[in-house]
Design a protein around this motif. Structure first.
Motif, PDB file in Angstrom:
ATOM      1  N   ILE A  38     -59.699 -21.384 -13.896  1.00 58.78           N
ATOM      2  CA  ILE A  38     -59.026 -21.947 -15.070  1.00 58.78           C
ATOM      3  C   ILE A  38     -59.147 -21.011 -16.254  1.00 58.78           C
ATOM      4  O   ILE A  38     -58.177 -20.804 -17.007  1.00 58.78           O
ATOM      5  N   ARG A  39     -60.326 -20.431 -16.455  1.00 59.42           N
ATOM      6  CA  ARG A  39     -60.495 -19.508 -17.575  1.00 59.42           C
ATOM      7  C   ARG A  39     -59.589 -18.285 -17.416  1.00 59.42           C
ATOM      8  O   ARG A  39     -59.074 -17.760 -18.401  1.00 59.42           O
ATOM      9  N   ALA A  40     -59.395 -17.830 -16.190  1.00 56.36           N
ATOM     10  CA  ALA A  40     -58.473 -16.721 -15.957  1.00 56.36           C
ATOM     11  C   ALA A  40     -57.056 -17.136 -16.340  1.00 56.36           C
ATOM     12  O   ALA A  40     -56.299 -16.350 -16.920  1.00 56.36           O
ATOM     13  N   SER A  41     -56.682 -18.374 -16.046  1.00 55.86           N
ATOM     14  CA  SER A  41     -55.357 -18.876 -16.417  1.00 55.86           C
ATOM     15  C   SER A  41     -55.224 -19.019 -17.926  1.00 55.86           C
ATOM     16  O   SER A  41     -54.159 -18.777 -18.496  1.00 55.86           O
ATOM     17  N   ILE A  42     -56.315 -19.419 -18.583  1.00 60.57           N
ATOM     18  CA  ILE A  42     -56.297 -19.516 -20.047  1.00 60.57           C
ATOM     19  C   ILE A  42     -56.099 -18.136 -20.661  1.00 60.57           C
ATOM     20  O   ILE A  42     -55.375 -17.976 -21.654  1.00 60.57           O
ATOM     21  N   ASN A  43     -56.717 -17.109 -20.054  1.00 63.59           N
ATOM     22  CA  ASN A  43     -56.504 -15.741 -20.534  1.00 63.59           C
ATOM     23  C   ASN A  43     -55.031 -15.361 -20.445  1.00 63.59           C
ATOM     24  O   ASN A  43     -54.499 -14.691 -21.335  1.00 63.59           O
ATOM     25  N   VAL A  44     -54.379 -15.778 -19.361  1.00 62.09           N
ATOM     26  CA  VAL A  44     -52.947 -15.507 -19.217  1.00 62.09           C
ATOM     27  C   VAL A  44     -52.163 -16.196 -20.332  1.00 62.09           C
ATOM     28  O   VAL A  44     -51.275 -15.613 -20.946  1.00 62.09           O
ATOM     29  N   MET A  45     -52.507 -17.450 -20.616  1.00 55.73           N
ATOM     30  CA  MET A  45     -51.835 -18.194 -21.686  1.00 55.73           C
ATOM     31  C   MET A  45     -52.016 -17.507 -23.033  1.00 55.73           C
ATOM     32  O   MET A  45     -51.066 -17.342 -23.806  1.00 55.73           O
ATOM     33  N   ASN A  46     -53.253 -17.094 -23.333  1.00 52.06           N
ATOM     34  CA  ASN A  46     -53.531 -16.454 -24.615  1.00 52.06           C
ATOM     35  C   ASN A  46     -52.811 -15.125 -24.743  1.00 52.06           C
ATOM     36  O   ASN A  46     -52.329 -14.764 -25.814  1.00 52.06           O
ATOM     37  N   ARG A  47     -52.745 -14.389 -23.630  1.00 51.51           N
ATOM     38  CA  ARG A  47     -52.089 -13.090 -23.667  1.00 51.51           C
ATOM     39  C   ARG A  47     -50.599 -13.207 -23.965  1.00 51.51           C
ATOM     40  O   ARG A  47     -50.001 -12.343 -24.593  1.00 51.51           O
ATOM     41  N   ARG A  48     -50.009 -14.298 -23.535  1.00 47.38           N
ATOM     42  CA  ARG A  48     -48.576 -14.479 -23.783  1.00 47.38           C
ATOM     43  C   ARG A  48     -48.262 -14.716 -25.255  1.00 47.38           C
ATOM     44  O   ARG A  48     -47.125 -14.591 -25.692  1.00 47.38           O
TER      45      ARG A  48
END
Length: 258
Positions: free
Chosen positions: A119-129
């Protein structure tokens, strides 16, 4: 902690309850929506704000693969991170799921720590966008993973990451693996050799998905890299900053209507 909303999709009430409880304990989310299959999940997705989907693969009515297809082909939903929960840990199956557009995967049974990491890896993707991103002029992008090199096209780049396409999938390219990115500009007149623009840029692969194609056996794919500023060499960080500044100077302040 993170005011985001999750959607948990699984035909097992026990799994839904356990995942729900874990999410609330670790992330204190704004909402956790629960669905027993893909059909119920789509109803929620089209009526509620969902930031991350955690979905089983084998379900009645609308299964995980069908749900993923609907999500990735809906402009309003296609950017939502999709974490697959599955009992099938076979490598070919995982590769197929990634090609279909799965953001992360987790094999059942799994621990709370494993789920948190995905989930934290997915949150990183969200933040990067949320970072301002820029497209490059004609160039060559080379990605190196475990001493193997792959040539492709950089879609965009920011201070915290980049997106690439135009490469053929190889098992050495996996989620969370470290990769080195090198960029070279092409001389538009063909009179000079390629000019090295940026090298030694290391990032972690945080997303793999199939490129748009009509061929079911195509190995074309896209990936996203996450650059961790704390581990970036100063010279490389300066080069990246100069590149971003240069690209920003080329972008118009206003795009007027025709």
């Amino acid at each position: 902690m993170y005011k985001i909303s999750f959607l948990v999709v699984d035909d097992s009430a026990t799994i839904r309850t356990l995942v729900d409880r874990t999410l609330r304990l670790i992330f204190a989310p704004e909402n956790v929506f629960l669905a027993e299959d893909g059909r119920a999940a789509l109803e929620i997705l089209r009526s509620q704000k969902v930031d991350i989907i955690l979905s089983d693969w084998n379900m009645p009515n609308v299964n995980g693969e069908e749900l993923l297809y609907e999500v990735r082909n809906d402009r309003a939903l296609q950017e939502i991170p999709f974490i697959m929960m599955t009992t099938n840990g076979d490598r070919d199956f995982i590769i197929m799921a990634i090609q279909l557009g799965v953001t992360q995967y987790i094999v059942k049974p799994f621990t709370a720590t494993e789920m948190e990491r995905k989930i934290r890896a997915s949150i990183n993707v969200m933040n990067r966008r949320q970072e301002q991103r820029y497209a490059l002029p004609e160039h060559v992008a080379t990605l190196r993973v475990n001493k193997k090199s792959f040539s492709g096209q950089l879609l965009d780049i920011s201070r915290t990451g980049a997106a690439l396409t135009g490469m053929k999938f190889d098992p050495v390219i996996g989620l969370f693996r470290m990769a080195e990115l090198e960029l070279k500009l092409l001389d538009p007149n063909g009179l000079e050799q390629e000019t090295s623009l940026l090298s030694g840029l290391f990032g972690r692969i945080v997303r793999l998905e199939a490129a748009d194609t009509f061929h079911p056996t195509s190995l074309d794919f896209q990936l996203a890299l996450y650059f961790h500023p704390g581990t970036m060499e100063r010279d490389v960080e300066r080069q990246l900053g100069k590149l971003i500044k240069w690209l920003a100077s080329k972008a118009p302040d206003v795009i007027a209507e025709d």
